[in-house]
Design an enzyme around this catalytic site. Sequence first.
Site, PDB file in Angstrom:
ATOM      1  CG  ASP A 257      -0.307  -0.194   2.529  1.00 12.73           C
ATOM      2  OD1 ASP A 257       0.607  -1.030   2.620  1.00 12.73           O
ATOM      3  OD2 ASP A 257      -0.711   0.470   3.505  1.00 12.73           O
TER       4      ASP A 257
ATOM      5  CG  HIS B  13       5.277  -1.631  10.128  1.00  9.61           C
ATOM      6  ND1 HIS B  13       4.116  -1.901  10.812  1.00  9.61           N
ATOM      7  CD2 HIS B  13       4.965  -1.763   8.802  1.00  9.61           C
ATOM      8  CE1 HIS B  13       3.139  -2.172   9.958  1.00  9.61           C
ATOM      9  NE2 HIS B  13       3.637  -2.105   8.738  1.00  9.61           N
TER      10      HIS B  13
END
Length: 301
Positions: A65, A140
């Site tokens: 994304d 992350h």
Amino acid sequence: MFALTFLGTSASVPSAERNHPALLVEAAGKRILIDCGEGTQRQLLRSGAGFRRLDRILLTHAHLDHVLGIPGLFSTLGLRQSSDVMTIHGGPGTLDIVIRMLAGLWGAGRAPIPVEFAALSEGQVIDAGGFTIDCFPVRHRDTDSFGFVFQSPARRHLLPDRLASLGVPDGPLRGELAQGRPVVIEDGRTIDPEDVLGPATGGRKLVVIGDTETTEGLSQYVADADMLVIEATFLDRDASIARDYGHLTAAEAAAFAAANNVGQLVLTHMSGRYEDEEILAEAARIFPNSRIAADFDHIVV
């Protein structure tokens, strides 16, 4: 001064109102894209920003994304016969994914426009001309993620009253003093810059953090920022889900801003499972100067 145009503010699933992540930062005549989610090229056009002088992309990480808009943007720039070199900055793993994505479309080492890849490392400082970009690692999930500190220098300005009282005439001598160099005036006196320069003012600090599962260890980069742009994918009631997916809650982002003397907090990477009002209310209870970014928002810091 940094001018921000939010081109995409959704989480991993876009909505009718929010595109995949992308942020345009403009300063000192430079235009830098942070992330390039699917559809970013159209968002650039819809925002009025266009493609001019766009020559650098900073990637927070390589989840799809955040990078799927690169091929489309490059294809359009190629059709426009752009000869400018596009530099893509990212962690080594991030760049490997992008390089393989481009190779799958156009062949190894090929792209519609000239491209350079610049791997990021902890503590690296990019001199963008007129401002700097400090790069720092962010946790992350399984990515080599980075956050960015945009810093413009504080400047000292000449004090007209002091110049007049010391008898410094208009003209080149004042320019020399403004550059920090002593001068000798007509009567033989040496005027030192410290005698005529005011205190340093005007420096700005902008911090942009993409997807992150924790703020631990990041205070040293964020402290005293004029603005912090950071994700807030979940509400605190879903903190356990946020941990599972490697994201923050709005409350966590707000507490982080409050603890680090941030001037303004801008939340992005919005999940469609919540209403904006819910997210803002949770953040504002902890850090009142919070706002939620929407696509095409333009903010100057």
